[in-house]
Design a protein around this motif. Structure first.
Motif, PDB file in Angstrom:
ATOM      1  N   PHE A   3       0.823  -1.201   0.000  1.00  0.00           N
ATOM      2  CA  PHE A   3       0.000   0.000   0.000  1.00  0.00           C
ATOM      3  C   PHE A   3       0.861   1.256   0.000  1.00  0.00           C
ATOM      4  CE2 PHE A   3      -2.452   3.278   2.246  1.00  0.00           C
ATOM      5  CZ  PHE A   3      -3.512   3.380   1.374  1.00  0.00           C
ATOM      6  N   GLN A   4       1.953   1.229   0.744  1.00  0.00           N
ATOM      7  CA  GLN A   4       2.864   2.372   0.790  1.00  0.00           C
ATOM      8  C   GLN A   4       3.493   2.619  -0.578  1.00  0.00           C
ATOM      9  OE1 GLN A   4       6.037   2.003   3.594  1.00  0.00           O
ATOM     10  NE2 GLN A   4       6.799   4.072   3.213  1.00  0.00           N
ATOM     11  N   VAL A   5       3.883   1.556  -1.258  1.00  0.00           N
ATOM     12  CA  VAL A   5       4.459   1.690  -2.600  1.00  0.00           C
ATOM     13  C   VAL A   5       3.424   2.265  -3.557  1.00  0.00           C
ATOM     14  CG1 VAL A   5       5.361   0.387  -4.568  1.00  0.00           C
ATOM     15  CG2 VAL A   5       6.163  -0.115  -2.271  1.00  0.00           C
ATOM     16  N   ALA A   6       2.176   1.793  -3.454  1.00  0.00           N
ATOM     17  CA  ALA A   6       1.120   2.307  -4.324  1.00  0.00           C
ATOM     18  C   ALA A   6       0.857   3.791  -4.060  1.00  0.00           C
ATOM     19  CB  ALA A   6      -0.165   1.495  -4.119  1.00  0.00           C
ATOM     20  N   MET A   7       0.837   4.176  -2.788  1.00  0.00           N
ATOM     21  CA  MET A   7       0.638   5.591  -2.458  1.00  0.00           C
ATOM     22  C   MET A   7       1.797   6.443  -2.974  1.00  0.00           C
ATOM     23  SD  MET A   7      -2.151   6.459  -0.805  1.00  0.00           S
ATOM     24  CE  MET A   7      -1.747   7.891   0.156  1.00  0.00           C
ATOM     25  N   ASP A   8       3.024   5.960  -2.793  1.00  0.00           N
ATOM     26  CA  ASP A   8       4.190   6.705  -3.266  1.00  0.00           C
ATOM     27  C   ASP A   8       4.139   6.910  -4.785  1.00  0.00           C
ATOM     28  OD1 ASP A   8       5.126   6.829  -0.695  1.00  0.00           O
ATOM     29  OD2 ASP A   8       6.595   5.223  -0.944  1.00  0.00           O
ATOM     30  N   GLN A   9       3.813   5.848  -5.508  1.00  0.00           N
ATOM     31  CA  GLN A   9       3.748   5.952  -6.961  1.00  0.00           C
ATOM     32  C   GLN A   9       2.624   6.882  -7.403  1.00  0.00           C
ATOM     33  OE1 GLN A   9       3.437   1.902  -8.269  1.00  0.00           O
ATOM     34  NE2 GLN A   9       5.637   1.545  -8.100  1.00  0.00           N
ATOM     35  N   ALA A  10       1.493   6.836  -6.717  1.00  0.00           N
ATOM     36  CA  ALA A  10       0.379   7.714  -7.076  1.00  0.00           C
ATOM     37  C   ALA A  10       0.714   9.174  -6.793  1.00  0.00           C
ATOM     38  CB  ALA A  10      -0.878   7.291  -6.319  1.00  0.00           C
ATOM     39  N   ILE A  11       1.381   9.437  -5.688  1.00  0.00           N
ATOM     40  CA  ILE A  11       1.749  10.821  -5.365  1.00  0.00           C
ATOM     41  C   ILE A  11       2.767  11.350  -6.362  1.00  0.00           C
ATOM     42  CG2 ILE A  11       2.968  12.249  -3.668  1.00  0.00           C
ATOM     43  CD1 ILE A  11       1.583  10.609  -1.492  1.00  0.00           C
ATOM     44  N   ILE A  12       3.763  10.544  -6.687  1.00  0.00           N
ATOM     45  CA  ILE A  12       4.771  10.988  -7.644  1.00  0.00           C
ATOM     46  C   ILE A  12       4.157  11.251  -9.013  1.00  0.00           C
ATOM     47  CG2 ILE A  12       6.821  10.234  -8.916  1.00  0.00           C
ATOM     48  CD1 ILE A  12       7.718   8.856  -6.303  1.00  0.00           C
ATOM     49  N   SER A  13       3.272  10.358  -9.456  1.00  0.00           N
ATOM     50  CA  SER A  13       2.651  10.567 -10.767  1.00  0.00           C
ATOM     51  C   SER A  13       1.703  11.756 -10.751  1.00  0.00           C
ATOM     52  CB  SER A  13       1.918   9.307 -11.218  1.00  0.00           C
ATOM     53  OG  SER A  13       0.851   9.010 -10.341  1.00  0.00           O
ATOM     54  N   GLY A  14       1.013  11.985  -9.641  1.00  0.00           N
ATOM     55  CA  GLY A  14       0.124  13.144  -9.552  1.00  0.00           C
ATOM     56  C   GLY A  14       0.884  14.461  -9.565  1.00  0.00           C
ATOM     57  N   VAL A  15       1.992  14.521  -8.850  1.00  0.00           N
ATOM     58  CA  VAL A  15       2.814  15.744  -8.847  1.00  0.00           C
ATOM     59  C   VAL A  15       3.418  15.972 -10.223  1.00  0.00           C
ATOM     60  CG1 VAL A  15       4.904  16.779  -7.893  1.00  0.00           C
ATOM     61  CG2 VAL A  15       3.276  15.671  -6.384  1.00  0.00           C
ATOM     62  N   GLY A  16       3.898  14.895 -10.835  1.00  0.00           N
ATOM     63  CA  GLY A  16       4.454  15.034 -12.188  1.00  0.00           C
ATOM     64  C   GLY A  16       3.409  15.491 -13.185  1.00  0.00           C
ATOM     65  N   ALA A  17       2.193  14.975 -13.068  1.00  0.00           N
ATOM     66  CA  ALA A  17       1.121  15.380 -13.979  1.00  0.00           C
ATOM     67  C   ALA A  17       0.713  16.827 -13.754  1.00  0.00           C
ATOM     68  CB  ALA A  17      -0.090  14.473 -13.795  1.00  0.00           C
ATOM     69  N   SER A  18       0.708  17.272 -12.505  1.00  0.00           N
ATOM     70  CA  SER A  18       0.330  18.664 -12.247  1.00  0.00           C
ATOM     71  C   SER A  18       1.356  19.640 -12.837  1.00  0.00           C
ATOM     72  CB  SER A  18       0.159  18.915 -10.754  1.00  0.00           C
ATOM     73  OG  SER A  18       1.390  18.822 -10.086  1.00  0.00           O
ATOM     74  N   PHE A  19       2.622  19.268 -12.843  1.00  0.00           N
ATOM     75  CA  PHE A  19       3.625  20.133 -13.459  1.00  0.00           C
ATOM     76  C   PHE A  19       3.618  20.011 -14.980  1.00  0.00           C
ATOM     77  CE2 PHE A  19       5.510  20.296  -9.221  1.00  0.00           C
ATOM     78  CZ  PHE A  19       5.791  21.642  -9.141  1.00  0.00           C
ATOM     79  N   TYR A  20       3.386  18.799 -15.476  1.00  0.00           N
ATOM     80  CA  TYR A  20       3.431  18.584 -16.921  1.00  0.00           C
ATOM     81  C   TYR A  20       2.263  19.275 -17.628  1.00  0.00           C
ATOM     82  CZ  TYR A  20       3.669  16.202 -21.409  1.00  0.00           C
ATOM     83  OH  TYR A  20       3.749  15.930 -22.743  1.00  0.00           O
ATOM     84  N   PHE A  21       1.076  19.235 -17.037  1.00  0.00           N
ATOM     85  CA  PHE A  21      -0.103  19.765 -17.697  1.00  0.00           C
ATOM     86  C   PHE A  21      -0.379  21.233 -17.369  1.00  0.00           C
ATOM     87  CE2 PHE A  21      -1.076  15.187 -17.889  1.00  0.00           C
ATOM     88  CZ  PHE A  21      -1.172  15.088 -19.263  1.00  0.00           C
ATOM     89  N   SER A  22       0.464  21.873 -16.579  1.00  0.00           N
ATOM     90  CA  SER A  22       0.295  23.310 -16.351  1.00  0.00           C
ATOM     91  C   SER A  22       0.938  24.076 -17.510  1.00  0.00           C
ATOM     92  CB  SER A  22       0.909  23.725 -15.016  1.00  0.00           C
ATOM     93  OG  SER A  22       2.282  23.451 -15.003  1.00  0.00           O
TER      94      SER A  22
END
Length: 82
Positions: A3-22
């Motif tokens: 679960f921790q790995v899944a949360m880490d991957q989701a947070i990293i992808s969400g932060v990356g997406a917020s920077f990429y799509f701005s």
């Protein structure tokens, strides 16, 4: 652990997406990790939980299979020596 790995991957992808799509620097969120964590906790927590449980069950089955194969090999060698 899964679960921790899944949360880490989701947070990293969400932060990356917020920077990429701005489009500009002004469009970027002020606290991208907090915003992504809020989105995960409100909308994606069940999916991450189910996925981590499925991965755990698969890993458990694989570990049982490996231990079974090792025990067969070990006892097979002992019976051939006798």
């Amino acid at each position: 652990m899964f679960f921790q790995v899944a949360m880490d991957q989701a947070i990293i992808s969400g932060v990356g997406a917020s920077f990429y799509f701005s489009r500009t620097a002004d469009d970027r969120p002020g606290f991208p990790v907090a915003l992504t964590l809020k989105t995960i906790l409100l909308h994606h927590l069940g999916s991450l939980t189910i996925d981590s449980c499925v991965i755990f069950v698969i890993a458990l089955i694989r570990e049982i299979e490996i231990q079974f194969i090792i025990s067969i090999m070990l006892f097979g060698m002992l019976s051939e020596d006798a």
